[in-house]
Design an enzyme around this catalytic site. Structure first.
Site, PDB file in Angstrom:
ATOM      1  N   ASP A  38       0.854  -1.185   0.000  1.00 15.80           N
ATOM      2  CA  ASP A  38       0.000   0.000   0.000  1.00 15.80           C
ATOM      3  C   ASP A  38       0.889   1.233   0.000  1.00 15.80           C
ATOM      4  OD1 ASP A  38      -2.440  -1.401   0.101  1.00 15.80           O
ATOM      5  OD2 ASP A  38      -2.386  -1.515   2.284  1.00 15.80           O
ATOM      6  N   ASP A  73      -7.011  -1.224  -4.703  1.00 14.17           N
ATOM      7  CA  ASP A  73      -8.089  -0.796  -3.807  1.00 14.17           C
ATOM      8  C   ASP A  73      -8.932   0.300  -4.455  1.00 14.17           C
ATOM      9  OD1 ASP A  73      -7.036  -2.531  -1.854  1.00 14.17           O
ATOM     10  OD2 ASP A  73      -5.786  -0.943  -1.004  1.00 14.17           O
TER      11      ASP A  73
END
Length: 159
Positions: A118, A136
């Site tokens: 991330d 995402d």
């Protein structure tokens, strides 16, 4: 009138999003140590190297076998839904492509690395939103487009 599948467009979207997701994650993983952060827009957007072995907000951290099974089922359901329900609905086909690419992007990370990279770090009205990635974002946009497509579909059936 025959309802079309927009296969070339949906394949392009899926592959392009998947490549962009994997390339950005690889660049972050190779060029930044975990915890390193760069300011893009002060007090709003940062690039922060982070790893997540769970879902959003670290939910179900360390439950890789659960994620493998759920992701495979979801990918299968997306293919089924694309074939059975999205015919002739361009917006729904785009939405499913984004959902598929997002799910597959994070699945690849979990398979290869045991965790997801991330790096998109936002602060919205002083709320420090959980760090996320391109997959995402693709999943979120896909869900929004599914809801919009369903809304338009329900309006058409009432007319």
């Amino acid at each position: 009138m025959k309802k079309p599948y927009f296969v070339s467009i949906t394949l392009f979207i899926t592959i392009a999003v998947l490549i962009l997701d994997q390339v950005t994650k690889a660049v972050i993983a190779k060029s930044m140590a975990i915890g390193d952060s760069y300011t893009v827009i002060p007090k709003f957007l940062y690039i922060t190297s982070h790893r997540n072995n769970g879902a959003a907000w670290g939910i179900l951290s360390g439950r890789m076998s659960f994620f493998f099974i759920v992701t495979i089922v979801v990918l299968g359901l997306l293919v089924f839904f694309y074939i059975k329900e999205a015919k002739g609905n361009f917006l729904m086909q785009v939405a499913i492509s984004l959902l598929f690419a997002g799910a597959l992007g994070n699945f690849i990370d979990r398979m290869l690395h045991g965790e997801v990279v991330d790096f998109i770090d936002t602060k919205i009205f002083s709320y420090d939103f959980p760090i996320f990635n391109g997959a995402d974002s693709s999943l979120t946009i896909g869900v929004i487009l599914v809801l919009i497509a369903l809304l338009f579909d329900s309006r058409k059936s009432k007319v």
